[in-house]
Design a protein around this motif. Structure first.
Motif, PDB file in Angstrom:
ATOM      1  N   ALA A  15       9.599 -59.502  -8.490  1.00  0.00           N
ATOM      2  CA  ALA A  15       9.918 -58.880  -9.875  1.00  0.00           C
ATOM      3  C   ALA A  15       8.670 -59.403 -10.688  1.00  0.00           C
ATOM      4  CB  ALA A  15      11.174 -59.331 -10.413  1.00  0.00           C
ATOM      5  N   ARG A  18       5.840 -57.323  -9.655  1.00  0.00           N
ATOM      6  CA  ARG A  18       5.883 -55.826 -10.108  1.00  0.00           C
ATOM      7  C   ARG A  18       5.808 -56.003 -11.539  1.00  0.00           C
ATOM      8  NH1 ARG A  18      10.268 -56.192  -6.731  1.00  0.00           N
ATOM      9  NH2 ARG A  18      11.641 -56.112  -8.533  1.00  0.00           N
ATOM     10  N   SER A  19       6.004 -56.774 -12.194  1.00  0.00           N
ATOM     11  CA  SER A  19       5.723 -56.675 -13.621  1.00  0.00           C
ATOM     12  C   SER A  19       4.439 -56.929 -14.249  1.00  0.00           C
ATOM     13  CB  SER A  19       6.352 -57.772 -14.426  1.00  0.00           C
ATOM     14  OG  SER A  19       5.863 -59.145 -14.077  1.00  0.00           O
ATOM     15  N   TRP A  52      19.255 -65.087 -11.747  1.00  0.00           N
ATOM     16  CA  TRP A  52      18.452 -64.683 -10.577  1.00  0.00           C
ATOM     17  C   TRP A  52      19.206 -65.405  -9.292  1.00  0.00           C
ATOM     18  CZ3 TRP A  52      14.842 -61.266 -10.292  1.00  0.00           C
ATOM     19  CH2 TRP A  52      13.985 -61.017 -11.204  1.00  0.00           C
TER      20      TRP A  52
END
Length: 74
Positions: A15, A18-19, A52
């Motif tokens: 994540a 991807r951010s 998470w």
């Protein structure tokens, strides 16, 4: 080959990449990238880490349903 279910750190790392919080110059250097993400992971407040961990448990359960006979063997 069936991959292992992702743990909390792997989900967080995916994540994070991807951010796009990391510049493209560093993104190609996996050693530096891992160090940066590791530092961020260790500095997360407990409630965020718990989120998470919950995602990892969900991913593990989905993996267990998809591959009921899978067993980790290195």
């Amino acid at each position: 080959h069936i991959p292992r279910p992702p743990n909390a750190f792997i989900l967080f790392r995916s994540a994070f990449i991807r951010s796009r919080k990391i510049s493209s110059e560093i993104e190609g250097n996996h050693s530096t990238l891992s160090k940066i993400i590791g530092r961020v992971w260790r500095s997360l407040p407990p409630p965020e880490r718990a989120e998470w961990e919950a995602r990892a448990r969900l991913a593990q359960e989905e993996h267990r349903l998809r591959y009921p006979d899978w067993r980790f063997s290195p």
